[in-house]
Structure formats: C-alpha cells, structure tokens
Design an enzyme around this catalytic site. Structure first.
Site, PDB file in Angstrom:
ATOM      1  N   ASP A 191       0.780  -1.132   0.082  1.00 17.37           N
ATOM      2  CA  ASP A 191       0.063  -0.127   0.018  1.00 17.37           C
ATOM      3  C   ASP A 191       0.946   1.172   0.051  1.00 17.37           C
ATOM      4  O   ASP A 191       2.030   1.372   0.574  1.00 17.37           O
ATOM      5  CB  ASP A 191      -0.811  -0.002   1.061  1.00 17.37           C
ATOM      6  CG  ASP A 191      -2.106   0.873   1.069  1.00 17.37           C
ATOM      7  OD1 ASP A 191      -2.368   1.597  -0.145  1.00 17.37           O
ATOM      8  OD2 ASP A 191      -2.678   1.270   2.376  1.00 17.37           O
ATOM      9  N   GLY A 192       0.186   2.320  -0.613  1.00 22.19           N
ATOM     10  CA  GLY A 192       1.048   3.717  -0.645  1.00 22.19           C
ATOM     11  C   GLY A 192       1.649   3.915  -1.775  1.00 22.19           C
ATOM     12  O   GLY A 192       2.440   5.059  -1.918  1.00 22.19           O
TER      13      GLY A 192
ATOM     14  N   GLY B 227       0.221   5.294  -4.408  1.00 25.09           N
ATOM     15  CA  GLY B 227      -0.402   6.626  -5.031  1.00 25.09           C
ATOM     16  C   GLY B 227       0.089   7.715  -4.220  1.00 25.09           C
ATOM     17  O   GLY B 227       0.561   8.913  -4.599  1.00 25.09           O
TER      18      GLY B 227
ATOM     19  N   HIS C 228       2.937   3.237  -9.026  1.00 25.57           N
ATOM     20  CA  HIS C 228       2.792   1.647  -9.083  1.00 25.57           C
ATOM     21  C   HIS C 228       4.252   1.265  -9.926  1.00 25.57           C
ATOM     22  O   HIS C 228       4.594   0.069  -9.468  1.00 25.57           O
ATOM     23  CB  HIS C 228       1.898   1.406 -10.093  1.00 25.57           C
ATOM     24  CG  HIS C 228       0.606   1.855  -9.447  1.00 25.57           C
ATOM     25  ND1 HIS C 228       0.013   1.330  -8.142  1.00 25.57           N
ATOM     26  CD2 HIS C 228      -0.779   2.431  -9.924  1.00 25.57           C
ATOM     27  CE1 HIS C 228      -0.905   1.934  -7.796  1.00 25.57           C
ATOM     28  NE2 HIS C 228      -1.610   2.654  -8.825  1.00 25.57           N
TER      29      HIS C 228
ATOM     30  N   SER D   8      -7.268  -5.572  -6.069  1.00 28.62           N
ATOM     31  CA  SER D   8      -8.545  -6.154  -5.416  1.00 28.62           C
ATOM     32  C   SER D   8      -9.759  -6.231  -6.203  1.00 28.62           C
ATOM     33  O   SER D   8      -9.638  -5.333  -6.982  1.00 28.62           O
ATOM     34  CB  SER D   8      -8.519  -5.515  -3.805  1.00 28.62           C
ATOM     35  OG  SER D   8      -9.103  -4.060  -4.164  1.00 28.62           O
TER      36      SER D   8
ATOM     37  N   LEU E 288      10.416 -20.988  -3.706  1.00 30.80           N
ATOM     38  CA  LEU E 288       9.264 -20.226  -3.303  1.00 30.80           C
ATOM     39  C   LEU E 288       8.056 -19.978  -4.456  1.00 30.80           C
ATOM     40  O   LEU E 288       8.441 -20.239  -5.446  1.00 30.80           O
ATOM     41  CB  LEU E 288      10.196 -18.743  -3.253  1.00 30.80           C
ATOM     42  CG  LEU E 288       9.167 -17.587  -2.824  1.00 30.80           C
ATOM     43  CD1 LEU E 288       8.534 -17.595  -1.711  1.00 30.80           C
ATOM     44  CD2 LEU E 288       9.829 -16.252  -3.051  1.00 30.80           C
TER      45      LEU E 288
ATOM     46  N   GLU F 292       0.101 -13.183  12.591  1.00 23.67           N
ATOM     47  CA  GLU F 292       0.895 -12.015  13.379  1.00 23.67           C
ATOM     48  C   GLU F 292       0.705 -10.631  12.126  1.00 23.67           C
ATOM     49  O   GLU F 292       0.960 -10.945  11.113  1.00 23.67           O
ATOM     50  CB  GLU F 292       2.183 -12.353  13.893  1.00 23.67           C
ATOM     51  CG  GLU F 292       2.399 -13.246  14.729  1.00 23.67           C
ATOM     52  CD  GLU F 292       1.629 -13.018  15.989  1.00 23.67           C
ATOM     53  OE1 GLU F 292       1.821 -11.649  16.215  1.00 23.67           O
ATOM     54  OE2 GLU F 292       1.389 -13.599  16.755  1.00 23.67           O
TER      55      GLU F 292
HETATM   56  C1  FPP Z   1      -1.526   0.068  -3.501  1.00 27.79           C
HETATM   57  O1  FPP Z   1      -1.269   1.456  -3.645  1.00 27.79           O
HETATM   58  C2  FPP Z   1      -1.096  -0.607  -4.680  1.00 27.79           C
HETATM   59  C3  FPP Z   1      -1.738  -1.047  -5.793  1.00 27.79           C
HETATM   60  C4  FPP Z   1      -3.342  -1.262  -5.868  1.00 27.79           C
HETATM   61  C5  FPP Z   1      -1.212  -2.138  -6.782  1.00 27.79           C
HETATM   62  C6  FPP Z   1       0.148  -2.803  -6.640  1.00 27.79           C
HETATM   63  C7  FPP Z   1       0.778  -2.963  -7.664  1.00 27.79           C
HETATM   64  C8  FPP Z   1       2.174  -2.869  -7.805  1.00 27.79           C
HETATM   65  C9  FPP Z   1       2.960  -2.693  -6.700  1.00 27.79           C
HETATM   66  C10 FPP Z   1       2.815  -3.028  -9.349  1.00 27.79           C
HETATM   67  C11 FPP Z   1       3.150  -4.184  -9.926  1.00 27.79           C
HETATM   68  C12 FPP Z   1       3.019  -5.554  -9.266  1.00 27.79           C
HETATM   69  C13 FPP Z   1       3.412  -6.727  -9.618  1.00 27.79           C
HETATM   70  C14 FPP Z   1       3.036  -7.931  -9.054  1.00 27.79           C
HETATM   71  C15 FPP Z   1       4.195  -6.642 -10.703  1.00 27.79           C
HETATM   72  P1  FPP Z   1      -2.188   2.576  -3.714  1.00 27.79           P
HETATM   73  O2  FPP Z   1      -2.507   2.696  -4.996  1.00 27.79           O
HETATM   74  O3  FPP Z   1      -3.700   1.963  -3.012  1.00 27.79           O
HETATM   75  O4  FPP Z   1      -1.613   3.762  -2.783  1.00 27.79           O
HETATM   76  P2  FPP Z   1      -2.366   4.862  -2.034  1.00 27.79           P
HETATM   77  O5  FPP Z   1      -3.106   4.032  -0.996  1.00 27.79           O
HETATM   78  O6  FPP Z   1      -1.291   5.539  -1.593  1.00 27.79           O
HETATM   79  O7  FPP Z   1      -3.249   5.389  -3.145  1.00 27.79           O
END
Ligand code: FPP
Length: 247
Positions: free
Chosen positions: A22-23, A25, A39, A67, A133, A209
């Site tokens: 998360d984070g 954005g 991303h 999600s 893994l 945990e």
């Molecule tokens: C959450 O941050 C992140 C996502 C919804 C996407 C995760 C994807 C990646 C890390 C890119 C590529 C992944 C792979 C497996 C190749 P957010 O957008 O919710 O951030 P915010 O809460 O700051 O808005």
C-alpha cells in the site's frame, strides 16, 4: 545474503508471508507525479521482496496486487496497472526461472484483460515445477468474493450429493478456498501506516501476526522484510493458550 539477516533464527522463518502493498499513490503524489508513477516504482519493491523471501527460505509469498474493489479506480489507472503487470511478468520470467520461483494466482482472473490472462498463464505454466518459493499474486481478489465462491461450490456439491452437510467442518472451507494448496500465512505485512485488512484473506489470517510498516510500498526493500521477520520472531504466538502452556 548480507549480514542484515544475522539476527534471524533460520529455524523459525514463517512458511507463508502475506503482503498488502500500500502507498504507491501517496508516494507518487509526494514526488508531484501521477499515481501510475508510484505503481511503476512499486515493482522494485516487489522484486526485492521476492528475492529476499527466497533467500530467507520463505516458501509462500502472497501479494495483494489488485483487489476486486480496485476495478472501481479510474479506467486509465486500471489499464496502466494491467499493462504494468503484463510487462513486468514478461521481463521477470528469466529471473523467476533462475531462482527456482513458481508463480501462481488467487482471485477472479477471468475478469482480467485477455493479454494479461495469456501472459499470466504462460508464466504460471513455465514456472510450475519451480520449488524454492511460490509467489501467489492476488488479482481481482477479495475475501468476501472468495467466501461467496466457496459457498456456491459447496452448495452445488451438496445438491449433487458429493458431500453431506454433517461432514462440513473448518477443513471444508479450506478445501473449497482459493488457497487450498497453501498453509495459512503466519505473518501479514502492510505498508504505508494503514492498519486494516481491506478484504484480504479473512479466513486464512485468523491466527496470523500483523505487522504494519510506516514506509510507503515503493520505499520497501529487502532489509525491511528482514526487519519484519525479526519482529515476527520476537512475538509469542499462543493460539488461544496461555503463555505458560507455550513455554
Ligand atoms: C496500492 O497502492 C497498490 C496497488 C493497488 C497495486 C500494487 C501493484 C504494484 C506494486 C505494481 C506491480 C505489481 C506486480 C506484482 C508486478 P495505492 O495505489 O492504493 O496507494 P495509495 O493508498 O497511496 O493511494
């Protein structure tokens, strides 16, 4: 591996770690950039986490990449995320093979665009015999969607008399779930300081945990995973028993 993992008890490494990345954005916004920049920069964190997990001997790493609710994001962001996923998978295939890493997915992957599904299928097929893994990407996944699927499949099997209601127990849910082939995660990590589950693995995380890390996902590195494992190893897992019973 560097000396960074010196404090880790190699015999008590969790078998399965789940991660809410998360984070992205917020990280992009801090740099005055668009969300997709976050991303893209999250990919390095994904790579380091996978590499470090493999070196530590973690057997399953489930990463919440998209999600069910993420479909509600602006179309431009959704498309960019799908493209990023396809490009990353293609680029990383040789590294997965070299490091003996298998890729699998949970979630409603039928919802994904055709090129994305094809690429995923290709990488899953080519890495299926790897054993060090298993990286499980949660894609178009949510725990409530999974629960509804479990109920639907179970109802059908009851109707067709493959199972009797008296036979249903905790194990039944597991057998019908998306994660039937994996042990429950001993540890959940969520970055960016947010402390919630966001519809991730509700059943499977019953005794896990939880470790919340302040860093935003694009800043997360192998050493941060190692620090989380150290924190995990300092926790006492009681599974409903008393401390005296455990020690
Ligand atoms: C959450 O941050 C992140 C996502 C919804 C996407 C995760 C994807 C990646 C890390 C890119 C590529 C992944 C792979 C497996 C190749 P957010 O957008 O919710 O951030 P915010 O809460 O700051 O808005």
């Amino acid at each position: 591996m560097t000396e960074l993992d010196n404090n880790i008890d190699k015999k008590n490494v969790p078998k399965h770690v789940a991660v809410i990345m998360d984070g992205n954005g917020r990280w992009a916004k801090k740099q005055g950039m668009k969300r997709i920049f976050g991303h893209k920069n999250g990919v390095k964190a994904v790579r380091e986490t996978i590499e470090t997990a493999a070196k530590l001997g973690i057997r399953y790493l489930t990463m919440y990449a998209f999600s069910t609710e993420n479909w509600n994001r602006p179309k431009l962001e959704v498309n960019a995320l799908m493209d990023l996923l396809v490009n990353t998978l293609q680029k990383e295939l040789p590294t997965l093979q070299k490091n003996n890493i298998r890729l699998e997915t949970i979630g409603n992957t039928e919802d994904l665009p055709t090129n994305c599904r094809k690429n995923l299928q290709d990488v899953i097929e080519k890495t299926k015999d790897n054993e060090q893994l298993t990286v499980v990407l949660a894609l178009s996944y949510s725990a409530r969607w999974e629960t509804a699927q479990v109920l639907k499949k179970l109802a059908l099997d009851i109707k067709e008399e493959n199972i009797h209601p008296d036979e249903i127990n905790e194990e039944t849910f597991r057998k019908y779930s998306n994660t039937k082939n994996y042990p429950d995660p001993e540890l959940l990590i969520r970055t960016s300081g947010e402390q919630r589950l966001s519809n991730f693995l509700l059943w499977q995380l019953a005794y896990s945990e939880f470790i919340f890390v302040e860093k935003l996902w694009p800043e997360f590195r192998g050493e941060d995973l190692i620090a989380c494992i150290e924190r995990y190893q300092n926790r006492e897992r009681r599974f409903g028993k008393t401390s005296e019973q455990i020690n």
